[in-house]
Structures are given as C-alpha cells and as structure tokens.
Design a protein around this motif. Structure first.
Motif, PDB file in Angstrom:
ATOM      1  N   THR A   6      10.800  18.556 -27.961  1.00  0.00           N
ATOM      2  CA  THR A   6      11.055  19.979 -28.168  1.00  0.00           C
ATOM      3  C   THR A   6      10.935  20.654 -26.811  1.00  0.00           C
ATOM      4  O   THR A   6       9.934  20.487 -26.112  1.00  0.00           O
ATOM      5  N   GLU A   8      11.040  24.341 -24.875  1.00  0.00           N
ATOM      6  CA  GLU A   8      10.960  25.785 -25.063  1.00  0.00           C
ATOM      7  C   GLU A   8      11.159  26.499 -23.733  1.00  0.00           C
ATOM      8  O   GLU A   8      10.711  26.021 -22.697  1.00  0.00           O
ATOM      9  N   ARG A   9      11.845  27.649 -23.798  1.00  0.00           N
ATOM     10  CA  ARG A   9      11.968  28.538 -22.635  1.00  0.00           C
ATOM     11  C   ARG A   9      11.318  29.846 -23.041  1.00  0.00           C
ATOM     12  O   ARG A   9      11.749  30.489 -23.999  1.00  0.00           O
ATOM     13  N   GLY A  11       8.647  30.348 -24.670  1.00  0.00           N
ATOM     14  CA  GLY A  11       8.112  30.283 -26.018  1.00  0.00           C
ATOM     15  C   GLY A  11       9.150  30.143 -27.120  1.00  0.00           C
ATOM     16  O   GLY A  11       8.814  29.983 -28.279  1.00  0.00           O
ATOM     17  N   GLU A  12      10.445  30.179 -26.768  1.00  0.00           N
ATOM     18  CA  GLU A  12      11.522  30.033 -27.757  1.00  0.00           C
ATOM     19  C   GLU A  12      12.126  28.635 -27.648  1.00  0.00           C
ATOM     20  O   GLU A  12      12.479  28.180 -26.549  1.00  0.00           O
ATOM     21  N   THR A  13      12.255  27.923 -28.765  1.00  0.00           N
ATOM     22  CA  THR A  13      12.845  26.590 -28.765  1.00  0.00           C
ATOM     23  C   THR A  13      14.321  26.694 -28.384  1.00  0.00           C
ATOM     24  O   THR A  13      15.084  27.430 -28.998  1.00  0.00           O
ATOM     25  N   VAL A  14      14.711  25.956 -27.316  1.00  0.00           N
ATOM     26  CA  VAL A  14      16.097  26.001 -26.840  1.00  0.00           C
ATOM     27  C   VAL A  14      16.774  24.635 -26.915  1.00  0.00           C
ATOM     28  O   VAL A  14      17.989  24.539 -26.755  1.00  0.00           O
ATOM     29  N   THR A  16      16.155  20.483 -28.850  1.00  0.00           N
ATOM     30  CA  THR A  16      15.353  19.468 -29.522  1.00  0.00           C
ATOM     31  C   THR A  16      16.144  18.177 -29.530  1.00  0.00           C
ATOM     32  O   THR A  16      17.376  18.180 -29.375  1.00  0.00           O
ATOM     33  N   PHE A  67       9.724  26.787 -18.655  1.00  0.00           N
ATOM     34  CA  PHE A  67      10.045  25.819 -19.695  1.00  0.00           C
ATOM     35  C   PHE A  67       8.818  24.973 -19.997  1.00  0.00           C
ATOM     36  O   PHE A  67       8.053  24.640 -19.096  1.00  0.00           O
ATOM     37  N   SER A  68       8.657  24.606 -21.253  1.00  0.00           N
ATOM     38  CA  SER A  68       7.626  23.670 -21.691  1.00  0.00           C
ATOM     39  C   SER A  68       8.306  22.632 -22.563  1.00  0.00           C
ATOM     40  O   SER A  68       9.110  22.994 -23.434  1.00  0.00           O
ATOM     41  N   SER A  76       3.047  16.566 -22.785  1.00  0.00           N
ATOM     42  CA  SER A  76       3.738  17.808 -22.460  1.00  0.00           C
ATOM     43  C   SER A  76       3.773  18.048 -20.959  1.00  0.00           C
ATOM     44  O   SER A  76       2.966  17.516 -20.210  1.00  0.00           O
ATOM     45  N   SER A  78       5.187  21.457 -18.164  1.00  0.00           N
ATOM     46  CA  SER A  78       5.776  22.786 -18.009  1.00  0.00           C
ATOM     47  C   SER A  78       6.322  22.926 -16.599  1.00  0.00           C
ATOM     48  O   SER A  78       5.830  22.284 -15.670  1.00  0.00           O
TER      49      SER A  78
END
Length: 117
Positions: A6, A8-9, A11-14, A16, A67-68, A76, A78
C-alpha cells in the motif's frame, strides 16, 4: 505468500498491489539482476534487499509530497520529495530530489531494483 503493498501520499492511498498478480518468474528476474550486477563489477551481497519489480502502478511525485509504503515482509518506508537545488535544467518542472527520513530496515542495507512486473 506473496507480498502486498500500500502506497500513500499525504495519508491518502494512491497505489496498491499484490505480488501474486505479477506475471513471470521473479527468480528469473533476480538471476538476471545478479548476472548484470556481477558483470558490472558490483555483485549482489548478502543482506541486500532486492525488489524484483513494482507491486503497484507508479504515481507522479512533486516537491513537498510525502509518500509512505507498507510492504508485507520488509515493513514500511517513507520518503519526502523536495525541490532540487540544481537549476541546470529549468525547462523540466519535475526536477526534484528525494530524501528518505524513516526507513525501517538497517541504514546499511542497500536496495537494488530490476523492473519485471
């Protein structure tokens, strides 16, 4: 078990992805990478992290983006993108740099990538 990812940029999933959806044999890609690295004089070494391809589609990055990514297994990481201080290519508005600020793996690990998916 195939890895899942997954991304995220802010905090929003961009993006998967699921490693089981990747066509081809990742071991064949790894063998090709190992031969190429050896032939280039920089062979793979014990403890290196090797990504044999992308788990999800690419997304654009711009200065200021954070990004994370969470990947089953490795964990994980970032990254924060910042504007490049190199103004030699002012015609390219995407001329950015990146700095990793929260890796989960040891700082001595080196990641190598060979696109296969």
């Amino acid at each position: 078990m195939a890895a899942t990812m997954t991304l995220e940029r802010g905090g929003e999933t961009v993006s998967t992805g699921d490693g089981a959806a990747c066509p081809g044999d990742p071991l064949a890609a790894l063998a090709r990478l190992a031969r190429t690295a050896r032939d280039a004089g920089d062979p793979l070494r014990a403890g290196q992290v090797v990504l044999s391809g992308a788990l999800g589609p690419m997304v654009p990055a711009a200065a200021g983006d954070v990004f994370s990514a969470e990947i089953t297994g490795p964990g994980s990481v970032s990254v924060r993108f910042h504007a490049s201080s190199d103004s030699s290519d002012s015609s390219d508005s995407r001329n950015e740099g990146a700095s990793v600020y929260r890796p989960r793996s040891p700082s001595s690990a080196r990641a190598t990538s060979a696109p296969t998916c």
